[in-house]
Each structure stands twice: as structure tokens, then as C-alpha cells.
Design an enzyme around this catalytic site. Structure first.
Site, PDB file in Angstrom:
ATOM      1  N   ARG A   1       0.817  -1.209   0.000  1.00 20.76           N
ATOM      2  CA  ARG A   1       0.000   0.000   0.000  1.00 20.76           C
ATOM      3  C   ARG A   1       0.857   1.268   0.000  1.00 20.76           C
ATOM      4  O   ARG A   1       0.656   2.184  -0.780  1.00 20.76           O
ATOM      5  CB  ARG A   1      -0.932   0.003   1.216  1.00 20.76           C
ATOM      6  CG  ARG A   1      -1.980   1.085   1.199  1.00 20.76           C
ATOM      7  CD  ARG A   1      -2.645   1.207   2.549  1.00 20.76           C
ATOM      8  NE  ARG A   1      -2.576  -0.034   3.303  1.00 20.76           N
ATOM      9  CZ  ARG A   1      -3.450  -1.016   3.221  1.00 20.76           C
ATOM     10  NH1 ARG A   1      -4.486  -0.887   2.434  1.00 20.76           N
ATOM     11  NH2 ARG A   1      -3.298  -2.109   3.924  1.00 20.76           N
ATOM     12  N   THR A   2       1.841   1.294   0.897  1.00 20.15           N
ATOM     13  CA  THR A   2       2.686   2.483   1.020  1.00 20.15           C
ATOM     14  C   THR A   2       3.454   2.725  -0.286  1.00 20.15           C
ATOM     15  O   THR A   2       3.533   3.848  -0.776  1.00 20.15           O
ATOM     16  CB  THR A   2       3.661   2.325   2.202  1.00 20.15           C
ATOM     17  OG1 THR A   2       2.914   1.978   3.354  1.00 20.15           O
ATOM     18  CG2 THR A   2       4.413   3.604   2.475  1.00 20.15           C
TER      19      THR A   2
ATOM     20  N   LYS B   1      23.788  -9.008  -0.986  1.00 20.28           N
ATOM     21  CA  LYS B   1      25.189  -9.352  -1.225  1.00 20.28           C
ATOM     22  C   LYS B   1      26.096  -8.769  -0.147  1.00 20.28           C
ATOM     23  O   LYS B   1      27.311  -8.857  -0.240  1.00 20.28           O
ATOM     24  CB  LYS B   1      25.628  -8.832  -2.601  1.00 20.28           C
ATOM     25  CG  LYS B   1      24.867  -9.439  -3.753  1.00 20.28           C
ATOM     26  CD  LYS B   1      25.277  -8.779  -5.064  1.00 20.28           C
ATOM     27  CE  LYS B   1      24.294  -9.083  -6.173  1.00 20.28           C
ATOM     28  NZ  LYS B   1      24.299  -8.054  -7.203  1.00 20.28           N
TER      29      LYS B   1
ATOM     30  N   ARG C   1      11.816   2.307   2.881  1.00 17.71           N
ATOM     31  CA  ARG C   1      11.148   1.450   3.862  1.00 17.71           C
ATOM     32  C   ARG C   1      12.182   0.421   4.277  1.00 17.71           C
ATOM     33  O   ARG C   1      12.813  -0.209   3.413  1.00 17.71           O
ATOM     34  CB  ARG C   1       9.951   0.762   3.209  1.00 17.71           C
ATOM     35  CG  ARG C   1       9.309  -0.298   4.067  1.00 17.71           C
ATOM     36  CD  ARG C   1       8.326   0.329   5.018  1.00 17.71           C
ATOM     37  NE  ARG C   1       7.454  -0.645   5.612  1.00 17.71           N
ATOM     38  CZ  ARG C   1       6.234  -0.326   6.055  1.00 17.71           C
ATOM     39  NH1 ARG C   1       5.762   0.884   5.943  1.00 17.71           N
ATOM     40  NH2 ARG C   1       5.503  -1.243   6.613  1.00 17.71           N
TER      41      ARG C   1
ATOM     42  N   HIS D   1       7.053   6.400  11.062  1.00 18.40           N
ATOM     43  CA  HIS D   1       6.366   6.300   9.776  1.00 18.40           C
ATOM     44  C   HIS D   1       5.602   7.627   9.614  1.00 18.40           C
ATOM     45  O   HIS D   1       4.382   7.662   9.704  1.00 18.40           O
ATOM     46  CB  HIS D   1       5.416   5.095   9.825  1.00 18.40           C
ATOM     47  CG  HIS D   1       4.856   4.689   8.490  1.00 18.40           C
ATOM     48  ND1 HIS D   1       5.174   5.327   7.307  1.00 18.40           N
ATOM     49  CD2 HIS D   1       3.980   3.717   8.158  1.00 18.40           C
ATOM     50  CE1 HIS D   1       4.513   4.742   6.317  1.00 18.40           C
ATOM     51  NE2 HIS D   1       3.789   3.766   6.812  1.00 18.40           N
TER      52      HIS D   1
END
Lengths: 157, 313
Positions: free
Chosen positions: B61-62, B90, B111, B139
Site C-alpha cells: 500500500r505504502t 550481497k 522502507r 512512519h
């Protein structure tokens, strides 16, 4: 009589730094913060623990020949805010002051939050903003988690 | 259109970096974005600009809402939604990934599963960084869209009695929202089973700031004088066994019976995704605003993108 006894325990130094009124049991951590546990240190460092004083028991650290800068010494305030510093020359105290908590602290303590980005393999030093000095409370500038005295003491680098 | 006020931020990392004036400024700006966010008008103020969506953990959604916000402003997006494809697999540091990504794009949306990741990114990025959630940390765009929804639905944020229900102990959304609401003149009601109540530290700070609050164990006993009911999910993993969870979860279900006791103009919000906290039968009542709330993420994110890139509508 008492004074004499104490004098035997830790003799006066000619030149150097006396770190006095360290919170009982914290002297080894003070050495660690100041980097005095390093094997390369050549100067004599003496420690006295559980010394009786008018305000209860305390620890004392004496570092011969070395005048430790107040910036370095201020780091001690994180774990022992009542500590005083005496700079000695020719057996005389030429400067006496209490440690002051700096506004920001970096490179001495790691964040207690194991999931904080500073506890990963990233090219940054943990850094904290000092929220209050009595009682000591610092906040990680990355994850915003706060740490009190006991947690600071458990997370020294 | 020029608005009164100022926005001098290089990055958006935490709601704690915002003053009430800055919050209001962003919300005013978001309001101006509404016709474009809804597709009634178009603009290309960010034409030729690229947004890098770096999603080290999935949040569909974000990510979609940042993509939609950027495209509504005429810009483009690049990025990944799966950390398996990124070079962090890696062993690359986040610092290096950010340094490189910020040389490819004009703005970076991050995120990340670790707290403090966005602050670290802001130190290494040559372009503005927008925190889209870092672990259990911050957030900020969620908090801003929550505030935007309250203001839009209730005309003003101040003057409301706001109930926050669910996992108040661990929920980052509710901590950030509580912090933001404490800057306004609101009455707060915290509804949670005792083991999941608001941390004492946060309550102490509210008291020190002269903010009044109530605490309740279930929604039914608190609902009748609320203007806003903000519901969050109670996570199964917080409970020792399924039985304990079901017992609690049951008392946190908002259904038609719950809202019978509510004021006629009360607004129900939820950051989504929901599980069992709000029965689907509530969706069609005028109380439900959680889908509008999710939609409000677009104008709010559009506002932040344009402000961070210094482009006026």
C-alpha cells in the site's frame, strides 16, 4: 587517623589527574571510557574502590603524569554524574571541577536497541542526544530509543 | 499557489522533527492537492523528476501510494519492493545503497526493517529522503495522513476527544500519532487490555505537558463520548496462546452494536490492514472513514514530494 589510613591506600601523586567521587563500583568502567585499559598505557593508574567518604562510599582513580582533557572526562558523567576532577602539578591541586554532561555523546556507548541501524554493519558511530542530566537520560539520534544510566553502563563500547 | 508558513526540511524522517505550524502547513498543501489526487485536474510540476522507492521490506500500500503521488505530479518512479533483488543481499551497507540510489534519482523513499535507517539514509543521501517506515520506529507520512483525515472529517484537530484502541504498547503508529496529537488541544482516551496499554514513559510525558487522558480496557465502555475512534490491530504474536488472543480480540471488535452507543458524527479510523478489529458490516455506515483515510495518503504524500523538491503547485 582516618586520613593517614587513606593516605596509605592511595598515595598522593606528583603530577596527573585524580578522578574523585566516582559512583561506587563504576571505576573500572571509568577506565574503559577513558581508554585507560589499553595495554599500551605506560603511566601508573591506581584505583581505589569502596572508599569511605563524608557522602558515603566512592571509588577513586589516579592517573599519573597525564592531564586528561575535560572533554574526555565529561564522558564519565554518563555513568557517574557526581564525579569531580583534580588536576595535580607538584602535589598541588591546580584545577578542580565537576564533570559536565555534554549535549551530544558519540562513540562511547552503543544503542540498547539491537534492531537499531547503528548496531548493523554501517559506517556510522552510535550518537546520542542528552535529554536530561539528573537522572541521566540519552536518546539515540537514529532510532530515537532512550537510555537511562543503568542501560548506558551495560552498553559501553 | 503560495501558502502562508514555511517548510525548511531537507528530509522527512520523524514526526518529532515537526512543529505544529509545519504540520498544518503540510496539511494545507495536501488540501490543495486534492483535485489532482482524485484525478479531476492534472499537473506536471515534477515532470522529468525521478523518485526511487527503496523497499527493503514489503509494504504494497505504502509503495503504491508513493508511486501514485509521484505520477499524479507528473514524475516517474524506479525502485524495488523485494530486498532479495537488492545488493543488500550481497552484503552492501545501507549507506552505500543510498549513496548510489540518490545519484540515480531526485528523491528517495525508504522502507526498512531496522529502526533509525531513515536517519542514517538522510546522512548519506545527496537528495531528499522520505521515511516510509523504519522497523518499529517512525512512519511520519502515516501520522500526517492520520492528522489530515481527522482535520478533514472534523474540520479541526483541536477540540476533539480521540480514542485510540488496540496494541498501544508496541504500536509505532499510535505512539507517533499520540505525540502529534499532544501538540494540539485534544482529549485522548487509550483503550487496550492492561498488558498492551500505552507505555508509562509516554503517559508521563503527556502529564508533564498538561495533556489530559483516560484509560479504558474495552471499546464499549469508552465509545459514547468519542469524536474519533482510531482502531489498530492487536497482533497474535503478542499473546502466549491462541485462547488468550481470542479472548482479548473479541472485546476489541467494533461492530454495529458498538457504534449504537456512539455519537452520531463519530468517525472510525484504522491504518489498515485490519483483521477482525472492525466487522465488515461497519464499512457501509457513515462512521467508517478508514478507506478514505488510506486514500488521503495520496494528497499528503504529493504535498511532501512537492515541498521537499521545492516545487510549488
Amino acid at each position: 587517623m582516618n586520613d593517614k589510613k587513606r593516605a596509605i591506600k592511595i598515595s598522593p601523586i606528583r603530577k596527573g589527574t585524580v578522578i574523585d567521587h566516582i559512583r561506587c563500583g563504576q571505576s573500572l568502567k571509568v577506565l574503559k571510557i577513558l581508554g585507560l585499559t589499553d595495554v599500551e598505557i605506560r603511566d601508573v593508574v591506581s584505583i581505589a574502590m569502596n572508599v569511605e567518604s563524608s557522602s558515603g562510599k566512592k571509588d577513586i582513580v589516579k592517573v599519573e603524569n597525564k592531564e586528561i582533557s575535560s572533554e574526555e572526562l565529561d564522558k564519565i558523567s554518563l555513568i557517574s554524574p557526581e564525579t569531580t576532577i583534580n588536576i595535580i602539578r607538584d602535589y598541588e591541586v591546580i584545577k578542580k571541577q565537576r564533570v559536565n554532561l555534554p549535549k551530544r555523546v558519540s562513540g562511547i556507548v552503543r544503542c540498547r536497541n539491537r534492531n537499531c541501524i547503528t548496531n548493523q554493519r554501517e559506517p556510522v558511530d552510535p550518537e546520542f542526544k542528552v535529554i536530561s542530566s539528573e537522572p541521566v537520560n540519552i536518546k539515540c539520534i537514529y532510532c530515537e530509543r532512550e537510555m537511562k544510566e543503568e542501560e548506558i553502563s551495560e552498553n559501553l563500547l | 499557489m503560495k501558502l502562508k508558513g514555511e517548510f525548511n526540511k531537507d528530509h522527512v524522517v520523524s514526526i518529532r522533527d515537526f512543529s505544529i505550524e509545519e504540520i498544518e502547513y503540510v496539511l494545507d498543501k495536501a488540501e490543495l492537492m486534492e483535485p489532482i489526487a482524485q484525478g479531476h485536474e492534472t499537473t506536471d510540476i515534477l515532470k522529468g523528476k525521478i523518485l526511487a522507492n527503496l523497499f527493503f521490506e514489503p509494504s504494497t500500500r505504502t509503495m503504491l501510494s508513493f508511486e501514485a503521488a509521484m505520477k499524479r505530479l507528473g514524475g516517474n518512479t524506479i525502485g524495488f519492493a523485494n530486498p532479495d533483488v537488492s545488493s543488500s543481499k550481497k552484503g552492501e551497507t545501507l549507506a552505500d545503497t543510498i549513496t548510489v540510489a540518490s545519484s540515480y534519482a531526485d528523491i528517495v523513499v525508504l522502507r526498512h526493517p531496522q529502526e533509525g535507517a531513515a536517519r542514517l539514509a538522510s546522512k548519506f543521501s545527496s537528495k531528499p529522503v522520505l521515511n516510509a517506515g523504519d522497523g518499529a520506529g517512525q512512519h511520519p507520512t502515516q501520522t500526517l495522513l492520520d492528522l489530515y483525515t481527522i482535520r478533514k472529517e472534523r474540520k479541526e484537530i483541536s477540540g476533539n476527544k480521540i480514542g485510540i484502541a488496540g496494541d498501544l504498547k508496541y504500536g509505532r503508529t499510535v505512539h507517533s500519532l499520540t505525540h502529534a496529537l499532544s501538540m494540539y488541544d485534544t482529549e485522548l482516551t487509550f483503550i487496550a487490555p492492561p498488558p498492551l496499554q500505552m507505555p508509562k514513559e509516554i503517559l508521563r510525558r503527556l502529564s508533564e505537558g498538561g495533556i489530559g487522558y483516560e484509560q479504558h480496557e474495552n471499546i464499549d465502555e469508552a465509545v459514547e463520548d468519542l469524536d474519533v475512534l482510531y482502531v489498530t490491530r492487536i497482533q497474535r504474536e503478542r499473546f502466549p496462546n491462541e485462547e488468550e488472543y481470542l479472548k482479548i480480540a473479541d472485546s476489541y471488535n467494533v461492530n454495529l452494536e458498538t457504534i449504537e452507543k456512539a455519537k452520531k458524527d463519530m468517525v472510525i479510523m484504522h491504518p489498515l490492514p485490519r483483521v477482525d478489529e472492525i466487522s465488515p458490516e461497519v464499512d457501509k455506515t457513515p462512521f467508517a472513514r478508514y478507506f478514505e483515510q488510506a486514500a488521503n495518503g495520496i494528497p499528503v504524500r504529493m504535498a511532501l514530494l512537492s515541498l521537499l523538491m521545492g516545487v510549488e503547485l
